[in-house]
Design a protein around this motif. Sequence first.
Motif, mmCIF file in Angstrom:
data_model
loop_
_atom_site.group_PDB
_atom_site.id
_atom_site.type_symbol
_atom_site.label_atom_id
_atom_site.label_comp_id
_atom_site.label_asym_id
_atom_site.label_seq_id
_atom_site.Cartn_x
_atom_site.Cartn_y
_atom_site.Cartn_z
ATOM 1 N N ALA A 319 -29.475 -51.484 10.600
ATOM 2 C CA ALA A 319 -31.011 -51.642 9.961
ATOM 3 C C ALA A 319 -30.827 -50.364 8.601
ATOM 4 N N ASP A 320 -30.168 -49.397 9.046
ATOM 5 C CA ASP A 320 -30.182 -48.242 7.705
ATOM 6 C C ASP A 320 -29.444 -48.805 6.677
ATOM 7 N N ALA A 321 -28.220 -49.795 6.913
ATOM 8 C CA ALA A 321 -27.249 -49.833 6.051
ATOM 9 C C ALA A 321 -28.069 -50.997 5.198
ATOM 10 N N TYR A 322 -28.731 -51.893 5.705
ATOM 11 C CA TYR A 322 -29.820 -53.041 5.028
ATOM 12 C C TYR A 322 -30.807 -52.343 4.374
ATOM 13 N N THR A 323 -31.395 -51.575 4.829
ATOM 14 C CA THR A 323 -32.485 -50.969 3.934
ATOM 15 C C THR A 323 -32.187 -50.197 2.889
#
Length: 349
Positions: A319-323
């Motif tokens: 999720a952090d990489a996507y955000t």
Amino acid sequence: MATVSSFESLDHPAKTDLKQFSLLFQPLFQASTQEARREAVAALSQSRHVPVPVALFIASQPLAVAAPFLVSSPCLSDELLITIARSQGRDHAHAIMQRENLSATVIDALVGLRYAMPVGAEFANRQQPADTALSEGVALDMTDLPDRPALPRRSDQGQAKSRPQPQTAAAAPAPAPDDAARLSREREERLRQTIKALDRHLNRPDHDRLGARALSETQAVLLVRFARAREADHFATTLADALTSSRWLVERIMLDMSGRQLATALMGLAMDIADIIFILTGFFPDLAQMENGEPGIARLLASMNGGDCEARLEAWLRADAYTYETGNSEALTSARGSAAEKTRSSGKR
């Protein structure tokens, strides 16, 4: 039975209760009738808190008494099962084989003791007495019949004189005992290696971090050092570098005042438990307080599982990489749009 019933009613027996039960059980058991012994063993076979001396004493009883305990008792560890199989013999080992979810260690030990017997062999052994009796009965009936010698015909006699007698075919040589023993050992060794390989595949050792995230020794030392100095800023930078994540994710993890999210991240990185306890109690002093006779950090770590922590940490990082990538792309698009607008404005002038 009254002693057994009172012991069973204890959900969490204290050390004094375990010691007292160990002292009382053997003399009471020996003074009881056979039926009372069976009832006591059947009742204790459902308890998880049977002391080790009592468990070994019950397991050393004749199989008619000890069978329920060997088959279903949850208090028997792998070491105890192997000890019982080695010391009590084949019958007790066969009872242990009936347990559900035997570990690869116990199976390997039983195979090494040569107590394992294939199901087909057991079935053949059970069927052999009946088949033997049936064949013996048929043979006995056959002997009661009167002899009826067959009278050869004349044509058969002439053919028998002219035809040579057939030679008896040579029997196939039986395998030598040494070869049979060698083949049996090779088969057992292949089975043992297969069981060990399956055990290594299903139960990965804690030190095997191949393909999983892990802290380097330097990163672990730095995290402990910054936690000791209460330098949250440097700690967050080091943890973000270890996770290869954005700083925003680490700050969000550390803002959880319960300490559960930070414990999840550290356990997902397979950090040493002693270092995790030191870091959590340093940043969250409330976890060091005692409640119901145990510190809060103990209850927190006991409720967590390393595999679940790894899966949750990977979800956070995805999720952090996507955000982070989405935010960067949006910022880059906005910057390009602003530059194009300035270029058009300067051209009109």
